[in-house]
Each structure stands twice: as structure tokens, then as C-alpha cells.
Write a protein that holds these residues in place. Structure first.
Motif, short mmCIF file in Angstrom:
data_model
loop_
_atom_site.label_atom_id
_atom_site.label_comp_id
_atom_site.label_asym_id
_atom_site.label_seq_id
_atom_site.Cartn_x
_atom_site.Cartn_y
_atom_site.Cartn_z
N MET A 1 0.65 -1.15 -0.02
CA MET A 1 -0.03 0.04 0.11
C MET A 1 0.78 1.23 0.04
SD MET A 1 -2.89 1.05 2.80
CE MET A 1 -1.79 1.27 3.99
N ILE A 2 1.79 1.40 1.04
CA ILE A 2 2.86 2.50 0.83
C ILE A 2 3.60 2.68 -0.47
CG2 ILE A 2 4.77 3.28 2.11
CD1 ILE A 2 3.79 1.96 4.47
N SER A 3 4.10 1.38 -0.87
CA SER A 3 4.96 1.51 -2.09
C SER A 3 3.91 2.12 -3.36
CB SER A 3 5.41 0.34 -2.49
OG SER A 3 4.57 -0.60 -2.68
N HIS A 4 2.68 1.71 -3.35
CA HIS A 4 1.85 2.08 -4.38
C HIS A 4 1.48 3.43 -4.23
CE1 HIS A 4 -1.13 1.41 -7.63
NE2 HIS A 4 -2.15 1.92 -6.74
N ALA A 5 1.29 4.05 -3.18
CA ALA A 5 1.02 5.45 -2.95
C ALA A 5 2.04 6.19 -3.28
CB ALA A 5 0.66 5.74 -1.53
N VAL A 6 3.42 5.77 -2.96
CA VAL A 6 4.43 6.77 -3.32
C VAL A 6 4.71 6.58 -4.95
CG1 VAL A 6 7.04 6.67 -3.26
CG2 VAL A 6 5.73 6.00 -1.07
N TRP A 7 4.41 5.42 -5.47
CA TRP A 7 4.54 5.47 -6.99
C TRP A 7 3.48 6.21 -7.67
CZ3 TRP A 7 0.74 3.10 -10.26
CH2 TRP A 7 1.22 2.87 -11.51
N PHE A 42 9.78 7.13 2.84
CA PHE A 42 10.02 6.02 2.06
C PHE A 42 10.58 6.43 0.57
CE2 PHE A 42 7.01 4.15 5.03
CZ PHE A 42 7.86 3.24 5.46
N GLY A 43 10.22 7.66 0.40
CA GLY A 43 10.61 8.03 -1.30
C GLY A 43 11.98 8.18 -1.48
N ALA A 44 12.91 8.77 -0.35
CA ALA A 44 14.39 8.94 -0.67
C ALA A 44 15.00 7.56 -0.74
CB ALA A 44 14.94 9.73 0.33
N ASP A 45 14.55 6.40 0.08
CA ASP A 45 14.92 5.18 0.37
C ASP A 45 14.61 4.43 -0.97
OD1 ASP A 45 16.12 3.00 1.84
OD2 ASP A 45 14.25 2.28 2.04
N PHE A 46 13.25 4.33 -1.63
CA PHE A 46 13.15 3.92 -2.78
C PHE A 46 13.91 4.22 -3.95
CE2 PHE A 46 8.35 3.22 -1.46
CZ PHE A 46 8.64 2.01 -0.43
N PHE A 207 8.65 -2.61 -13.37
CA PHE A 207 7.59 -3.07 -12.35
C PHE A 207 8.37 -4.45 -11.24
CE2 PHE A 207 4.08 -1.33 -14.80
CZ PHE A 207 3.78 -0.30 -13.95
N GLY A 208 8.96 -5.06 -11.95
CA GLY A 208 9.55 -6.17 -11.29
C GLY A 208 10.59 -5.54 -10.21
N VAL A 209 11.59 -4.72 -10.81
CA VAL A 209 12.66 -4.02 -9.94
C VAL A 209 11.93 -3.27 -8.61
CG1 VAL A 209 14.32 -2.41 -9.71
CG2 VAL A 209 14.24 -4.06 -11.64
N TRP A 210 10.78 -2.55 -8.99
CA TRP A 210 10.14 -1.79 -7.93
C TRP A 210 9.49 -2.58 -6.96
CZ3 TRP A 210 9.41 3.29 -6.45
CH2 TRP A 210 8.15 3.57 -5.82
N GLN A 211 8.84 -3.77 -7.43
CA GLN A 211 8.27 -4.72 -6.55
C GLN A 211 9.39 -5.20 -5.57
OE1 GLN A 211 5.92 -7.20 -8.47
NE2 GLN A 211 4.45 -5.90 -9.05
N GLN A 212 10.73 -5.59 -6.08
CA GLN A 212 11.87 -6.20 -5.23
C GLN A 212 12.11 -5.24 -4.33
OE1 GLN A 212 14.50 -7.66 -8.12
NE2 GLN A 212 12.95 -8.88 -9.31
N GLU A 213 12.49 -4.01 -4.54
CA GLU A 213 13.03 -2.90 -3.85
C GLU A 213 12.26 -2.32 -2.96
OE1 GLU A 213 15.87 -2.91 -3.79
OE2 GLU A 213 16.98 -3.97 -5.29
N THR A 214 10.84 -2.21 -3.11
CA THR A 214 10.08 -1.66 -2.22
C THR A 214 9.26 -2.30 -1.32
OG1 THR A 214 8.23 -1.22 -3.83
CG2 THR A 214 9.95 0.33 -3.95
N CYS A 215 8.65 -3.70 -2.02
CA CYS A 215 7.71 -4.21 -1.00
C CYS A 215 8.56 -5.06 0.11
CB CYS A 215 7.19 -5.24 -1.82
SG CYS A 215 5.84 -4.72 -2.95
N ALA A 216 9.77 -5.34 -0.28
CA ALA A 216 10.60 -6.13 0.86
C ALA A 216 11.06 -4.93 1.99
CB ALA A 216 11.92 -6.50 0.39
N ARG A 217 11.22 -3.68 1.61
CA ARG A 217 11.36 -2.74 2.66
C ARG A 217 10.42 -2.34 3.56
NH1 ARG A 217 12.10 0.06 6.20
NH2 ARG A 217 13.46 1.82 6.54
N THR A 218 9.11 -1.91 2.79
CA THR A 218 8.04 -1.75 3.49
C THR A 218 7.52 -2.99 4.58
OG1 THR A 218 6.62 -2.38 1.92
CG2 THR A 218 7.18 -0.03 1.99
N ALA A 219 7.96 -4.12 4.23
CA ALA A 219 7.49 -5.00 4.94
C ALA A 219 8.11 -5.49 6.19
CB ALA A 219 7.28 -6.62 4.33
N VAL A 220 9.46 -4.88 6.35
CA VAL A 220 10.11 -4.80 7.62
C VAL A 220 9.51 -4.24 8.65
CG1 VAL A 220 12.47 -4.19 8.49
CG2 VAL A 220 12.47 -5.01 6.25
#
Length: 220
Positions: A1-7, A42-46, A207-220
Motif C-alpha cells: 500500500m505504501i509503495s503504491h501510494a509513493v509510486w 520512504f521516497g528517498a529510500d526507494f 515493475f519487477g524491480v520496483w516490487q523487489q526493492e520497495t515491498c521488501a523494505r516496507t514489510a520490515v
């Protein structure tokens, strides 16, 4: 949800309230202030994670600077892109002189750890002074007509500046635009140079790179 909003916020010219409305249509109830906080946190981290995944930049770098009026005071947004149109870095500064140009060159080289073979700039003399000190062995071409790549890359910034009703401070502009240039550019390949099949493949990879790099981060 967070990564989608930032996207949504960085890839499209949407306000925070626009993103709030889109999420609400999907049954996600969150305030625009929460979305703003997500962007800050999260924006700068992504963007940093996406930047690490980018291939080595091209060997020709184009430089340009445009003015930003922040709280009535004139500032300048310095930008560098390679020959493929990929934004290498940006820097918001109060000056447009040789000192400002050298500061931007040094920041760019420290971040990329790589020197170009050629740089292309407009007629601003500050670039020549900075090049002689920081990049003495690099060829320098001065032409306002060959610098369209850098000039065109300012367009998304101008759209966001209007959407946000101007930036509130140099720090806010630097923080937002550093993330925006990477996230926006990650999903904007040079489509006019691609076949439809190649573009779909590039989009799926993005999209694949975005999901790998953002979803893992927000799930922590």
C-alpha cells in the motif's frame, strides 16, 4: 500500500489529495497527510535502491540549469543526464556561478564514481571553469542545440512545481526532486525509440524491480 501510494505520487502529476481519492476508491482509507509522511519517509529510500540497480551511465553527460523561485528567492536546479536521457543527479543551489558548478560536478562524481568521456553544456561560462578544475581531461562541447536531453528532462519538474504550487524551501525541493527524478525516470524509458514489444518488456522489468526493492523494505 505504501509503495503504491509513493509510486502514484511520483510517477503521475497527482496531488496528495488525488492519491488519497484513488486509494479510497480501492477501499484504502488513509489521509493525504499520511501519504505525505510516507513520501518523506520512504521516497528517498526507494529512489536510493532504484539508483543502485541502474546500469553504468553513458559516457556523454549533458548539463543544464533552470531557475526555481522559492519563497520569492531565486534558486537554480542543476541537472545532469547521460546521452540516453537518464537523470544522473540534481542539485538545488542559490548560485549559478563557477563555485556552484564545481560543487555540482564534485557531488555527481562522488555519487557515480565514474568519469565521462565528454560533457555537453550550454554557453554558461561557469561550466568551463568547473570542468577545467574538476574534469580537466574530459572533452567539453558547448552547444544549446545539442543539449536538448538535459533541457527536456526539466519538464516533469515544472509540472510538479505547478502541481505543488511551488516548493516551500530549498531543502524540500532537493529532497522531493532527488527522489522524483529517479522514481519517475525508472518508469519512463524512451518509448519513442522502442517497438511496442520492447516497451512492454521494459515496463515489466521496471515493475519487477520496483516490487523487489520497495515491498521488501516496507514489510520490515
Amino acid at each position: 500500500m505504501i509503495s503504491h501510494a509513493v509510486w502514484l505520487y511520483h510517477v503521475f502529476s497527482l496531488s496528495l489529495r488525488d492519491v488519497e481519492l484513488i486509494l479510497a476508491e480501492r477501499g484504502i482509507m488513509v489521509t493525504h497527510e499520511s501519504i505525505r509522511q510516507w513520501g518523506l519517509r520512504f521516497g528517498a529510500d526507494f529512489a536510493r535502491k532504484l539508483r543502485r540497480r541502474r546500469p553504468k551511465p553513458g559516457d556523454t553527460w549533458h548539463f543544464d540549469e533552470v531557475f526555481l523561485r522559492i519563497n520569492g528567492v531565486l534558486h537554480y536546479l542543476w541537472r545532469a543526464v547521460d546521452q540516453h536521457g537518464v537523470v544522473l543527479d540534481i542539485l538545488v543551489q542559490g548560485g549559478r556561478n563557477a563555485t556552484a558548478a564545481k560543487r555540482f560536478f564534485k557531488r555527481l562524481l562522488a555519487g557515480l564514481k565514474y568519469n565521462p568521456k565528454r560533457i555537453v553544456t550550454d554557453g554558461l561560462r561557469s561550466y568551463g571553469a568547473a570542468k577545467r578544475e574538476v574534469l580537466p581531461d574530459v572533452r567539453h562541447r558547448t552547444s544549446r542545440y545539442l543539449n536538448n536531453r538535459a533541457e527536456n528532462s526539466h519538464r516533469p519538474t515544472r509540472r510538479r512545481e505547478r502541481q505543488m504550487q511551488r516548493f516551500k524551501s530549498p531543502r524540500q525541493a532537493q529532497r522531493f526532486l532527488s527522489a522524483h527524478s529517479v522514481i519517475y525516470g525508472h518508469f519512463r524509458p524512451r518509448r519513442h525509440l522502442m517497438t511496442a514489444a520492447r516497451y512492454r518488456h521494459a515496463r515489466a522489468e521496471a515493475f519487477g524491480v520496483w516490487q523487489q526493492e520497495t515491498c521488501a523494505r516496507t514489510a520490515v
